[in-house]
Motif scaffolding. Structure first.
Motif, short mmCIF file in Angstrom:
data_model
loop_
_atom_site.label_atom_id
_atom_site.label_comp_id
_atom_site.label_asym_id
_atom_site.label_seq_id
_atom_site.Cartn_x
_atom_site.Cartn_y
_atom_site.Cartn_z
N SER A 165 -40.50 -4.42 8.60
CA SER A 165 -39.47 -3.73 9.37
C SER A 165 -40.00 -3.23 10.70
O SER A 165 -39.38 -3.46 11.74
CB SER A 165 -38.90 -2.55 8.57
OG SER A 165 -38.18 -3.00 7.45
N ASP A 166 -41.15 -2.54 10.68
CA ASP A 166 -41.75 -2.00 11.90
C ASP A 166 -43.24 -1.84 11.68
O ASP A 166 -43.72 -1.83 10.53
CB ASP A 166 -41.15 -0.62 12.26
CG ASP A 166 -39.74 -0.71 12.82
OD1 ASP A 166 -39.51 -1.58 13.68
OD2 ASP A 166 -38.88 0.09 12.41
N THR A 167 -43.97 -1.67 12.80
CA THR A 167 -45.42 -1.46 12.76
C THR A 167 -45.77 -0.27 13.63
O THR A 167 -45.22 -0.11 14.72
CB THR A 167 -46.17 -2.71 13.27
OG1 THR A 167 -45.79 -3.84 12.48
CG2 THR A 167 -47.68 -2.53 13.21
N LEU A 168 -46.70 0.56 13.16
CA LEU A 168 -47.29 1.60 13.99
C LEU A 168 -48.65 1.13 14.48
O LEU A 168 -49.44 0.59 13.70
CB LEU A 168 -47.47 2.91 13.21
CG LEU A 168 -46.22 3.62 12.70
CD1 LEU A 168 -46.61 4.95 12.06
CD2 LEU A 168 -45.22 3.85 13.82
N MET A 169 -48.91 1.33 15.76
CA MET A 169 -50.20 0.91 16.32
C MET A 169 -50.83 2.05 17.12
O MET A 169 -50.16 3.02 17.50
CB MET A 169 -50.03 -0.31 17.21
CG MET A 169 -49.11 -0.13 18.42
SD MET A 169 -49.86 0.67 19.90
CE MET A 169 -51.05 -0.58 20.38
N ASN A 178 -53.28 -2.09 14.91
CA ASN A 178 -52.16 -1.82 14.00
C ASN A 178 -52.64 -0.95 12.84
O ASN A 178 -53.65 -1.26 12.20
CB ASN A 178 -51.59 -3.13 13.48
CG ASN A 178 -50.89 -3.92 14.57
OD1 ASN A 178 -50.46 -3.37 15.58
ND2 ASN A 178 -50.78 -5.23 14.38
N MET A 179 -51.86 0.10 12.56
CA MET A 179 -52.31 1.10 11.59
C MET A 179 -51.39 1.26 10.39
O MET A 179 -51.81 1.74 9.35
CB MET A 179 -52.45 2.46 12.30
CG MET A 179 -53.49 2.47 13.41
SD MET A 179 -55.16 2.08 12.83
CE MET A 179 -55.54 3.54 11.89
N MET A 180 -50.11 0.89 10.52
CA MET A 180 -49.20 1.01 9.37
C MET A 180 -48.10 -0.02 9.48
O MET A 180 -47.54 -0.22 10.54
CB MET A 180 -48.61 2.42 9.28
CG MET A 180 -47.76 2.64 8.03
SD MET A 180 -47.16 4.34 7.81
CE MET A 180 -48.65 5.17 7.29
N PHE A 181 -47.83 -0.67 8.33
CA PHE A 181 -46.80 -1.70 8.24
C PHE A 181 -45.71 -1.23 7.29
O PHE A 181 -45.99 -0.93 6.13
CB PHE A 181 -47.41 -3.01 7.74
CG PHE A 181 -48.54 -3.52 8.59
CD1 PHE A 181 -48.30 -4.37 9.66
CD2 PHE A 181 -49.86 -3.15 8.32
CE1 PHE A 181 -49.34 -4.84 10.45
CE2 PHE A 181 -50.91 -3.61 9.11
CZ PHE A 181 -50.64 -4.46 10.18
N PHE A 182 -44.47 -1.17 7.78
CA PHE A 182 -43.34 -0.74 6.97
C PHE A 182 -42.65 -1.98 6.40
O PHE A 182 -42.17 -2.83 7.15
CB PHE A 182 -42.35 0.06 7.82
CG PHE A 182 -42.93 1.35 8.34
CD1 PHE A 182 -42.85 2.52 7.59
CD2 PHE A 182 -43.57 1.40 9.57
CE1 PHE A 182 -43.38 3.71 8.07
CE2 PHE A 182 -44.10 2.59 10.05
CZ PHE A 182 -44.02 3.74 9.30
N MET A 183 -42.57 -2.06 5.08
CA MET A 183 -42.12 -3.27 4.39
C MET A 183 -40.85 -2.97 3.58
O MET A 183 -40.77 -1.95 2.89
CB MET A 183 -43.21 -3.77 3.45
CG MET A 183 -44.60 -3.88 4.08
SD MET A 183 -44.69 -5.15 5.35
CE MET A 183 -44.49 -6.61 4.34
N ARG A 184 -39.89 -3.89 3.64
CA ARG A 184 -38.63 -3.69 2.91
C ARG A 184 -38.41 -4.84 1.92
O ARG A 184 -38.86 -5.97 2.14
CB ARG A 184 -37.45 -3.57 3.87
CG ARG A 184 -37.10 -4.84 4.61
CD ARG A 184 -35.96 -4.62 5.62
NE ARG A 184 -35.52 -5.86 6.22
CZ ARG A 184 -36.09 -6.44 7.29
NH1 ARG A 184 -37.14 -5.88 7.87
NH2 ARG A 184 -35.62 -7.58 7.75
N ILE A 185 -37.66 -4.51 0.87
CA ILE A 185 -37.28 -5.50 -0.13
C ILE A 185 -35.77 -5.52 -0.31
O ILE A 185 -35.23 -6.25 -1.13
CB ILE A 185 -38.01 -5.22 -1.47
CG1 ILE A 185 -38.01 -6.46 -2.36
CG2 ILE A 185 -37.42 -4.00 -2.19
CD1 ILE A 185 -38.68 -7.66 -1.76
N ASN A 186 -35.09 -4.70 0.46
CA ASN A 186 -33.63 -4.60 0.48
C ASN A 186 -33.28 -3.96 1.83
O ASN A 186 -34.19 -3.75 2.66
CB ASN A 186 -33.13 -3.78 -0.73
CG ASN A 186 -33.80 -2.42 -0.85
OD1 ASN A 186 -34.04 -1.75 0.15
ND2 ASN A 186 -34.11 -2.02 -2.07
#
Length: 313
Positions: A169-173, A179-187
């Motif tokens: 969904s989005d990435t924090l860098m 890149n420091m955080m990956f936001f992942m969705r399944i719905n």
């Protein structure tokens, strides 16, 4: 269109803790979950507003660990298909698909992810009798998302995309750290799982959805009055647009109260890369205490002692 998915949603996160009774008191009397189906050294904790049988399982253990993270599937056929695909791809199964002996029953299996966390996939779990959370009631409605620390977040992101159909969904860098955080969705929820760059695999935090802004603030205030250690908040993130207040439970696990997480139009959504050194990225409102390296380190947590070791229950 979103990729074909065989899992549907986040069910629960199961934690092993040495200070079981202290933790149980925290989650029931402070955090606002309801203990059900307790046994000696084992308690299933439900959110009053959730149809899931439980959202947190506590188990007494000498080792602090994530016992497992559980996701739902539509039906037993999808469970079988996913287990077959994982096995064919060389992913180590902990258990073959079969009847589950946890509250609500169901049909599921377990496997190790790329870093050794135990993941469970299940279908046909009985729906818990639940209720609408009332106005002003400052207890969790549901488990919103789980964030894990990983020394290889890119590899972990790739694993969950390839094998479980998660989408970014989005990435924090950070300009210097990458890149420091990956936001992942399944719905359509902005994220059910997020992966943070950390020194070792561990739980970063688990987040619980409140009824609305008023209930979120009331819950934040209630915990502050009770003397629970606040790490960060209250505020509102840019990625996901959700509110946040982070607290430490007695074992040093970070827990979050949140509300208003974005629900995306997946056909139209394009992931952003946000520079979190910009203050409005971390907190749009500017109301939270300043994040620094000492606060961030609290969410590194202790190294998970359960990697590639299946929980006993």
């Amino acid at each position: 269109m979103p990729p074909q998915r065989l899992i549907t949603h986040l069910r629960h996160v199961d934690l092993a803790v040495p200070d079981y009774q202290t933790q149980l008191d925290f989650y029931t009397n402070a955090w606002g979950l309801k203990a059900e189906h307790s046994d000696s050294g084992l308690t299933f904790l439900a959110a009053e507003g959730s149809p899931e049988q439980y959202v947190v399982r506590l188990r007494e253990s000498g080792d602090k660990r994530i016992d497992l993270i559980s996701f739902g599937a539509k039906d037993s056929a999808d469970v079988d298909t996913l287990a077959g695909q994982l096995a064919a791809d060389g992913v180590q199964l902990v258990s073959e698909p079969g009847t589950l002996h946890t509250p609500g029953g169901g049909y599921g299996f377990r496997f190790f992810d790329n870093e050794g966390r135990t993941v469970e996939i299940s279908a046909h779990v009985g729906v818990r009798e639940h209720r609408a959370i009332e106005e002003g009631e400052s207890i969790p409605v549901r488990l919103s998302h789980v964030v894990i620390n990983s020394p290889d977040p890119e590899g972990t992101q790739a694993f969950y995309e390839k094998h479980l159909g998660f989408a970014l969904s989005d990435t924090l860098m950070h300009p210097r750290m990458g890149n420091m955080m990956f936001f992942m969705r399944i719905n359509p929820w902005h994220h059910s799982l997020a992966i943070a760059r950390g020194p070792h695999p561990s739980l970063h935090h688990a987040s619980f959805e409140m009824r609305g802004i008023d209930e979120y603030m009331r819950g934040t205030g209630r915990l502050l009055r009770a003397g629970v250690e606040k790490i960060w908040g209250p505020g509102r993130h840019l990625a996901g647009n959700n509110t946040f207040t982070y607290f430490l439970d007695p074992s040093g696990n970070t827990m979050e109260y949140t509300t208003e997480l974005d629900v995306l139009d997946e056909d139209a959504w394009h992931p952003h890369v946000y520079d979190f050194t910009q203050p409005e990225v971390s907190d749009q409102w500017g109301t939270a205490n300043a994040m620094n390296e000492f606060l961030a380190a609290k969410s590194f947590n202790d190294p998970d002692k359960g990697l590639f070791v299946a929980p006993p229950v």
